[in-house]
Motif scaffolding. Structure first.
Motif, PDB file in Angstrom:
ATOM      1  N   GLN A  48      52.289   1.218  39.112  1.00  0.00           N
ATOM      2  CA  GLN A  48      50.833   1.648  39.040  1.00  0.00           C
ATOM      3  C   GLN A  48      50.471   2.542  37.785  1.00  0.00           C
ATOM      4  O   GLN A  48      49.829   2.244  36.907  1.00  0.00           O
ATOM      5  CB  GLN A  48      50.506   2.542  40.124  1.00  0.00           C
ATOM      6  CG  GLN A  48      49.156   3.137  40.260  1.00  0.00           C
ATOM      7  CD  GLN A  48      48.155   2.008  40.370  1.00  0.00           C
ATOM      8  OE1 GLN A  48      48.213   1.047  41.055  1.00  0.00           O
ATOM      9  NE2 GLN A  48      47.053   2.085  39.741  1.00  0.00           N
ATOM     10  N   ARG A  50      50.829   0.167  34.936  1.00  0.00           N
ATOM     11  CA  ARG A  50      49.725  -0.628  34.435  1.00  0.00           C
ATOM     12  C   ARG A  50      48.380   0.474  33.873  1.00  0.00           C
ATOM     13  O   ARG A  50      47.883  -0.099  32.665  1.00  0.00           O
ATOM     14  CB  ARG A  50      48.953  -1.122  35.764  1.00  0.00           C
ATOM     15  CG  ARG A  50      49.603  -2.464  36.292  1.00  0.00           C
ATOM     16  CD  ARG A  50      48.808  -3.262  37.261  1.00  0.00           C
ATOM     17  NE  ARG A  50      48.703  -2.291  38.465  1.00  0.00           N
ATOM     18  CZ  ARG A  50      49.452  -2.590  39.403  1.00  0.00           C
ATOM     19  NH1 ARG A  50      50.694  -3.286  39.194  1.00  0.00           N
ATOM     20  NH2 ARG A  50      49.896  -1.982  40.490  1.00  0.00           N
ATOM     21  N   ASN A  51      48.268   1.562  34.118  1.00  0.00           N
ATOM     22  CA  ASN A  51      47.438   2.341  33.666  1.00  0.00           C
ATOM     23  C   ASN A  51      47.849   2.797  32.048  1.00  0.00           C
ATOM     24  O   ASN A  51      47.052   2.783  31.149  1.00  0.00           O
ATOM     25  CB  ASN A  51      47.401   3.672  34.310  1.00  0.00           C
ATOM     26  CG  ASN A  51      46.836   3.500  35.951  1.00  0.00           C
ATOM     27  OD1 ASN A  51      46.135   2.483  36.189  1.00  0.00           O
ATOM     28  ND2 ASN A  51      46.920   4.428  36.499  1.00  0.00           N
ATOM     29  N   GLU A 100      47.053  -0.085  29.797  1.00  0.00           N
ATOM     30  CA  GLU A 100      45.717  -0.052  29.280  1.00  0.00           C
ATOM     31  C   GLU A 100      45.317   1.059  28.316  1.00  0.00           C
ATOM     32  O   GLU A 100      44.471   1.047  27.306  1.00  0.00           O
ATOM     33  CB  GLU A 100      44.599   0.224  30.653  1.00  0.00           C
ATOM     34  CG  GLU A 100      44.702  -1.159  31.385  1.00  0.00           C
ATOM     35  CD  GLU A 100      44.152  -0.874  32.810  1.00  0.00           C
ATOM     36  OE1 GLU A 100      43.604   0.386  32.950  1.00  0.00           O
ATOM     37  OE2 GLU A 100      44.127  -1.820  33.651  1.00  0.00           O
ATOM     38  N   THR A 126      53.937  -8.864  30.669  1.00  0.00           N
ATOM     39  CA  THR A 126      52.517  -8.553  30.872  1.00  0.00           C
ATOM     40  C   THR A 126      51.904  -7.197  29.704  1.00  0.00           C
ATOM     41  O   THR A 126      51.106  -7.396  29.078  1.00  0.00           O
ATOM     42  CB  THR A 126      52.557  -7.734  32.374  1.00  0.00           C
ATOM     43  OG1 THR A 126      53.091  -8.637  33.175  1.00  0.00           O
ATOM     44  CG2 THR A 126      50.903  -7.457  32.786  1.00  0.00           C
ATOM     45  N   GLU A 127      53.019  -6.549  29.399  1.00  0.00           N
ATOM     46  CA  GLU A 127      52.816  -5.485  28.537  1.00  0.00           C
ATOM     47  C   GLU A 127      52.714  -6.092  27.128  1.00  0.00           C
ATOM     48  O   GLU A 127      51.760  -5.796  26.492  1.00  0.00           O
ATOM     49  CB  GLU A 127      53.901  -4.342  28.322  1.00  0.00           C
ATOM     50  CG  GLU A 127      54.218  -3.629  29.484  1.00  0.00           C
ATOM     51  CD  GLU A 127      55.448  -2.667  29.504  1.00  0.00           C
ATOM     52  OE1 GLU A 127      55.863  -2.594  28.234  1.00  0.00           O
ATOM     53  OE2 GLU A 127      56.071  -2.219  30.377  1.00  0.00           O
ATOM     54  N   THR A 181      49.299  -7.884  27.170  1.00  0.00           N
ATOM     55  CA  THR A 181      48.356  -7.045  27.267  1.00  0.00           C
ATOM     56  C   THR A 181      47.722  -6.554  25.700  1.00  0.00           C
ATOM     57  O   THR A 181      46.751  -6.071  25.207  1.00  0.00           O
ATOM     58  CB  THR A 181      48.240  -5.941  28.268  1.00  0.00           C
ATOM     59  OG1 THR A 181      48.582  -6.579  29.371  1.00  0.00           O
ATOM     60  CG2 THR A 181      47.044  -5.179  28.339  1.00  0.00           C
TER      61      THR A 181
END
Lengths: 381, 265
Positions: A189, A192-193, A196, A218-219, A222
């Motif tokens: 969690q 993910r924050n 961003e 994913t990192e 993104t």
């Protein structure tokens, strides 16, 4: 120029120029790193443009961290040169390279308060007190940690510690920011924050060049403007993130970046003026975005799991049939594994028919030509 | 928890108390009682007195305390500096040199202290290294005997220190000396304090080498205790032993507090 700082309880508008480093390009020129006879980085030639985020991703032992450590100066190349901006840094010690570095376990100095951690680089470089105070304040505001200045690292959560580590690296106004798996120690969690938040940080500091090493696609997807995929000490593909994802140049890239399905096909018709080729898989005739394949070429049709649908519509004009093998429900996503003529095909669906077929039944799959690409069968790299 | 049952834990505690009591506490208790005994003819002393403490205080006891403390501090400080230096240097060497030199540093701890004393006596009895009969030779003897423990402690600390701390410091612009002073040494502080404490305790109790090399006027506590007990003055020897134990204990407790502050525990 005003920029919103990291999200958090104390979002602050700050002058982004105050913490922005003068971004420089990084150039690897045929850099080879070896330990004795064991070559861990084969001749690497790569450019990172000023202000660009390059993500180096790859499995363990692929050489991505070695490449970062070569830029940092902790690994001496056997041959080749590394330039940061106009400076050849190959023979410079780490403390003269003008970098900022953030590592997986934060490495905040436990005997120093947050503000002293952030001030460390400036003090080490002999900056004057007033400048240090100003820079520390700005850097902490940038990452939303201004109110934690007097705390010790042990009094912070993992995410907070990582923010401080980033502030510490930013405070010295680095020419290049090196991030070595910076989020690996955080739980899902918070990770993910933080992804961003780093993306937001880079938007507020567009001049900052970042080399971001991670094993998490994913990192990379993104954050990165460009991605270099490493395998066995070599760059197996390098290019703009969306391009690499949509049109992977080889099997390894397709499978490593987004776990693509690769369906063996034979090209029936080369790509026309609109860029679409026709290919056969068994009896199915499929339309796919093509490159320079010729009719008769053996090829792999690349299609992402989320682009496969169980229902047809005007866009999803390609159809293949597979035997349903497994169903894995994961809340917001359901993963299906089908067998299409001996090739395992994964489907990730957010919406499924009310009555899901039983494993063992034949299921048609539909996909749009624009969501596919062809890659040479022998480009396994 | 290795033992789950209540009765099992009770048995383990009783065994522990017996071992600790018989092997560790009993000898200390006997020394303590001896230091306070008026006379001791039976199982327990016939009466208690503080006379032995008063006697040793009137004699050369405080000089011995001073000699032991100064020797302990000086030798431990020297061992700390050199042991830390050696550990830091060895860390930068290749694996082959590390394997060769690492065990070499531990050799003094394997040599009997009497042999170390004898060796120093022979080595430093002729010009230009004429140290025989000086305080320096006592310090050197203690340094030789305790340096291996300092090196071992600091090496263990360095092995546990993540290289990330120093590398991040370097990447931020810290030159080696600045990094050593502001990052490496503070992070090693608990190990340095522990190394100093162990060295000091070993030095305070050192007898074998000291008795070979000590000059007149620099009689350490263990040498005084040995002289008293050798002359048959067991009770005075016991009183001096308790002073030695108290002095060492006070210093070690102080060091423990410093360590606790440094680590924030």
């Amino acid at each position: 120029m005003s920029a919103a700082a990291f999200t958090g309880s104390e979002v602050t508008d700050i002058d982004a120029a105050k913490v922005r480093g003068a971004g420089s390009n990084v150039h690897f020129d045929k850099v080879v790193v070896a330990y004795g006879a064991h070559v861990v980085l084969h001749p690497l030639t790569l450019d990172i443009a000023p202000g660009e985020i390059l993500a180096m991703i790859g499995p363990s032992g692929s050489g991505k961290t070695t490449a970062l450590r070569a830029v940092a100066g902790f690994v001496r190349p056997r041959s080749g040169r590394i330039r940061i901006g106009a400076t050849d840094v190959t023979d410079l010690p780490p403390y003269e390279r003008g970098l900022g570095m953030v590592v997986q376990n934060y490495a905040l100095f436990p005997h120093m308060r947050v503000e002293d951690n952030v001030a460390f680089g400036l003090r080490a470089q002999g900056a004057d007190k007033a400048l240090i105070g100003e820079r520390v304040k700005d850097a902490l505001a940038t990452v939303g940690m201004a109110t934690f200045a007097r705390r010790y690292p042990r009094e912070l959560s993992g995410g907070q510690q990582q923010r401080v580590a980033i502030a510490r690296a930013l405070a010295v106004r680095p020419r290049v920011l090196l991030l070595d798996e910076p989020l690996s120690a955080l739980d899902a969690q918070i990770r993910r924050n933080m992804v961003e938040e780093i993306a937001r940080l880079h938007r507020s500091l567009p001049g900052l060049t970042i080399l971001y090493v991670t094993h998490d696609q994913t990192e990379a997807l993104t954050l990165a403007d460009k991605i270099a995929i490493m395998r066995d000490g070599r760059v197996c593909s390098h290019g703009p993130t969306t391009e690499l994802y949509r049109r992977p140049p080889n099997r390894f890239t397709a499978e490593f970046l987004g776990r693509a399905n690769l369906l063996p096909v034979t090209v029936a018709e080369a790509a026309g003026p609109k860029g679409f080729a026709t290919a056969r898989h068994g009896d199915a005739v499929l339309t796919s975005a093509g490159r320079d394949e010729k009719a008769g070429d053996k090829s792999l049709l690349c299609i992402r799991p989320q682009h496969l649908s169980l229902t047809a519509d005007s866009e999803h004009t390609n159809r293949i049939v597979g035997t349903l093998r497994e169903v894995h429900w994961q809340g917001e996503l359901t993963h299906l594994v089908l067998d299409v003529d001996g090739t395992p095909v994964r489907v990730s669906a957010t919406k499924l028919p009310m009555a899901l077929p039983e494993p063992g039944t034949k299921v048609p799959l539909f996909f749009a030509p624009a969501d596919t690409s062809l890659l040479p069968e022998d480009a396994g790299v | 928890m290795l033992v789950w049952s209540r009765s099992g834990r009770l048995i383990i505690w009783v065994i522990f108390a017996l071992i600790f009591g018989v092997l560790f506490l009993a000898p200390l208790a006997v020394i303590l009682l001896s230091s306070l005994a008026d006379q001791w003819n039976g199982v327990l002393p016939n009466g208690l007195t503080t006379e032995h403490y008063a006697d040793v205080a009137k004699g050369a006891a405080w000089n011995a305390v001073k000699a032991s403390l100064v020797t302990g501090f000086a030798a431990s400080a020297l061992a700390l500096v050199s042991g830390t230096w050696a550990a830091l240097s060895l860390r930068l060497q290749g694996p082959a040199l590390k394997r060769l030199l690492g065990p070499l540093f531990f050799i003094p701890s394997a040599v009997p202290s009497v042999s170390v004393g004898l060796g120093l006596l022979v080595a430093f009895s002729h010009p230009p290294l004429l140290l025989n009969g000086t305080i320096a030779i006592v310090m050197i003897a203690h340094f030789v005997l305790i340096s291996a423990f300092t090196f071992g402690n600091v090496s263990a600390g360095l092995a546990r220190l993540s290289p990330d701390f120093e590398q991040v410091a370097s990447s931020l612009g810290a030159r080696p000396a600045y990094r050593l002073w502001h990052v490496t040494l503070p992070l090693l502080a608990p190990y340095l304090v522990a190394a100093f404490g162990l060295s000091f305790a070993l030095s305070m109790g050192e007898l074998g080498a000291t008795v070979m090399v000590y000059p007149p006027g620099w009689v350490t506590l263990p040498v005084s205790i040995f002289s008293l007990t050798d002359r048959g003055d067991i009770f005075a020897g016991a009183a001096l032993t308790m002073i030695l134990v108290a002095a060492t204990l006070v210093l070690l407790l102080g060091l423990e507090r410093i360590t606790a502050r440094a680590t924030g525990s």
